[in-house]
Design an enzyme around this catalytic site. Structure first.
Site, mmCIF file in Angstrom:
data_model
loop_
_atom_site.group_PDB
_atom_site.id
_atom_site.type_symbol
_atom_site.label_atom_id
_atom_site.label_comp_id
_atom_site.label_asym_id
_atom_site.label_seq_id
_atom_site.Cartn_x
_atom_site.Cartn_y
_atom_site.Cartn_z
ATOM 1 N N PRO B 129 10.305 -45.690 47.437
ATOM 2 C CA PRO B 129 10.361 -46.520 46.219
ATOM 3 C C PRO B 129 10.645 -45.692 44.965
ATOM 4 O O PRO B 129 11.379 -46.137 44.079
ATOM 5 C CB PRO B 129 8.962 -47.152 46.165
ATOM 6 C CG PRO B 129 8.484 -47.142 47.586
ATOM 7 C CD PRO B 129 9.035 -45.864 48.170
ATOM 8 N N TYR B 130 10.091 -44.486 44.921
ATOM 9 C CA TYR B 130 10.362 -43.579 43.802
ATOM 10 C C TYR B 130 11.846 -43.191 43.793
ATOM 11 O O TYR B 130 12.524 -43.287 42.759
ATOM 12 C CB TYR B 130 9.467 -42.339 43.934
ATOM 13 C CG TYR B 130 9.761 -41.241 42.949
ATOM 14 C CD1 TYR B 130 9.362 -41.353 41.620
ATOM 15 C CD2 TYR B 130 10.435 -40.080 43.337
ATOM 16 C CE1 TYR B 130 9.623 -40.334 40.710
ATOM 17 C CE2 TYR B 130 10.703 -39.066 42.439
ATOM 18 C CZ TYR B 130 10.299 -39.198 41.125
ATOM 19 O OH TYR B 130 10.572 -38.199 40.230
ATOM 20 N N ALA B 131 12.348 -42.774 44.950
ATOM 21 C CA ALA B 131 13.763 -42.387 45.047
ATOM 22 C C ALA B 131 14.676 -43.559 44.679
ATOM 23 O O ALA B 131 15.718 -43.371 44.040
ATOM 24 C CB ALA B 131 14.077 -41.886 46.454
#
Lengths: 216, 216
Positions: B129-131
């Site tokens: 999700p961060y990426a």
């Protein structure tokens, strides 16, 4: 008969959408589901099914679009799941479905968004990350080159549908039964006048067809 | 002297960036900070400051760009904060800074991204999700019309910088001191050859200037 792939078929709106597509004259549904145990429910209605996960790669999603004429994206983690899923489903899942549609030349794409995703209208601090993900999905679709319609429903409830709505670029905030959202989705696919448009929709006094006819 | 607005100035990379800009011949820094108690640290270096929050509206962010020639976005909630902040800072904060830059005609924009944001390279399920948020910020910048550079650093550590790096479109995954990332950022602003380009960078054997000169 046009075949409509429904992403989020097993959701509360999605189940209505599949049923209404099967009842319609012009469409048949292909229910996109994550778990094959969900298939019999849709097969009993005569709908097709495709077992695939919105967290799969674009190529995998495109792989179930060969016989498809339009895509409806009504999947959603909802505003109350972990934000990791909001990112991976509401934003990235939607975007991957758009990219898969482009890859397969499936030009018609209907996206169920949130009521008001415009900047400055994202609501409370707790709701904002969800609204932001919907905003970015909407933006991606507007710029995708697909024949899109973005539907912005009011607050969803599970009352029985009335078949009557209020739909326009801007309508007062109000509730809407999920069943009526499903009717709006199916009628949207019947309205070429709604290609590359978006609208808000709540419960109202106008029949769905008439309401959609009147959108500029 | 060109004035560079540093979003995330009080972060671990940002503090190095402000210091190096102040030490440089061609640049001066304007440290964008959220809390005015952070200002004296930067004022002691002779840097300007602007107290503004990345969760503010675009107009507010644009309001601190009147005297600015370039923007560096090195703010980041990091992969370990709540995903709500990942959405609102790493994705939406970055995008709002881009939109503010366009609004003010500040064309040069350097974005510190994640090492590999290409689809299929987003790493473990926990990291994805961060990426994804970094991917969407990168994509927005590529399509912004700004004179962008996207810097994809390897795994950050706090070792002392060596001034030597490995930089190219693709380099083997490795670590890099934050201080060296800061050097790369400042030198990037000196390299018109890097406009509308992006590159990965890790520790290495080549001086920062030479490494950036060689990027195609």
């Amino acid at each position: 008969m046009k075949k409509v792939l429904v992403a989020g078929a097993n959701g509360q709106i999605g189940r209505h959408v599949v049923r209404l597509l099967q009842e319609s004259e012009h469409f048949e549904a292909k229910a996109m589901i994550r778990d094959k145990t969900q298939a019999p429910y849709f097969e009993e209605m005569g709908a097709g099914t495709a077992v695939v996960d919105l967290e799969d790669e674009i190529d995998v999603l495109a792989g179930v679009m060969d016989d498809v004429d339009a895509v409806v994206f009504t999947a959603g983690s909802g505003p109350n799941t972990g934000k990791d899923k909001t990112i991976m489903i509401d934003l990235d899942g939607a975007v991957k479905m758009m990219e898969a549609s482009k890859q397969k030349g499936v030009s018609r794409f209907a996206l169920i968004s949130s009521f008001d995703t415009r900047r400055g209208h994202w609501g409370s601090e707790a709701f904002r990350p969800y609204a932001a993900c919907k905003f970015y999905a909407d933006e991606w679709l507007r710029n995708s080159g697909l024949e899109y319609t973005i539907i912005h429903p009011g607050k969803l409830n599970n009352e029985e549908g009335t078949g009557k709505v209020n739909a326009a670029a801007d309508v007062p905030r109000d509730e809407i039964p999920r069943e009526d959202v499903a009717k709006v989705i199916v009628e949207t696919l019947n309205h070429d006048s709604l290609i590359n448009k978006e609208f808000q929709v709540t419960k109202g006094d106008t029949s769905v067809v008439e309401a959609l006819d009147s959108i500029e």
